[in-house]
Design a protein around this motif. Structure first.
Motif, short mmCIF file in Angstrom:
data_model
loop_
_atom_site.label_atom_id
_atom_site.label_comp_id
_atom_site.label_asym_id
_atom_site.label_seq_id
_atom_site.Cartn_x
_atom_site.Cartn_y
_atom_site.Cartn_z
N THR A 87 18.86 5.72 64.51
CA THR A 87 17.56 5.91 64.73
C THR A 87 16.59 5.95 63.59
N THR A 88 15.17 6.18 63.73
CA THR A 88 14.43 6.36 62.51
C THR A 88 14.04 7.87 62.27
N ASP A 89 13.69 8.13 61.25
CA ASP A 89 13.14 9.37 60.78
C ASP A 89 11.48 9.60 61.41
N LEU A 90 11.45 10.27 62.32
CA LEU A 90 10.19 10.70 62.77
C LEU A 90 9.85 12.06 62.35
N ARG A 111 14.38 13.84 68.00
CA ARG A 111 13.06 13.02 68.02
C ARG A 111 12.98 11.39 68.09
N GLY A 112 13.92 10.70 67.34
CA GLY A 112 14.09 9.42 67.56
C GLY A 112 14.88 8.81 68.45
N TYR A 115 13.55 6.21 71.32
CA TYR A 115 13.12 4.90 70.97
C TYR A 115 14.58 3.94 70.40
#
Length: 161
Positions: A87-90, A111-112, A115
């Motif tokens: 995942t990406t850091d949102l 959170r990510g 996606y």
């Protein structure tokens, strides 16, 4: 026992630990110190499971159902831990960026997580749309109410006197 360095802290403050045992070895005292420091990780895990994953939100009537719910929460937490590399850091504007991409907290992974589905292969087709069943007709009574278990003392039977 004096601690020279703690990871992430330049000048550690003195830590006072009390144990009722006498004649403790340095290795035993070091184990107590590590357990004391790890308690914060465990407390944050329980708070995350209760507040974010809804561990205590379910109103379950059966102890077996509560056990299944607990294992479901553990599986969800495990999925979040395993997905942190994908995942990406949102992050929120007030949060600091993560030091390393693979070390995201479970909250940031959550959170990510939405996606992440576009990155994974889709082994099954999309489900067909369906209409819900008719359910119970309006105005009819429920013939199978949920069992209620009284908490506390049972009423005393009346004696004829």
């Amino acid at each position: 026992m004096t601690i020279e360095r703690i990871r992430g802290i330049d000048h550690p403050k003195p830590m006072w630990l009390w144990a009722s045992e006498t004649g403790l070895h340095a290795t035993t005292m070091d184990r107590y110190r590590q357990a004391y420091r790890r308690r914060f990780d465990i407390e944050h895990l329980f708070r995350f499971c209760k507040q974010t994953l809804g561990w205590t939100k379910a109103r379950l009537r059966d102890p077996a159902a509560a056990d299944r719910w607990t294992w479901l929460i553990i599986a969800a937490y495990t999925q979040l831990r395993l997905a942190r590399h994908h995942t990406t850091d949102l992050r929120r504007p007030w949060e600091r960026p993560s030091t390393r991409p693979g070390r995201l907290s479970p909250t940031r992974v959550r959170r990510g997580f939405r996606y992440l589905r576009t990155k994974l292969p889709q082994p099954a087709r999309a489900p067909k749309t369906s209409h819900p069943g008719p359910g119970r007709p309006p105005g009819s009574r429920n013939k199978h109410p949920a069992p209620r278990h009284p908490a506390g003392k049972r009423p005393q039977p009346e004696t004829k006197g």
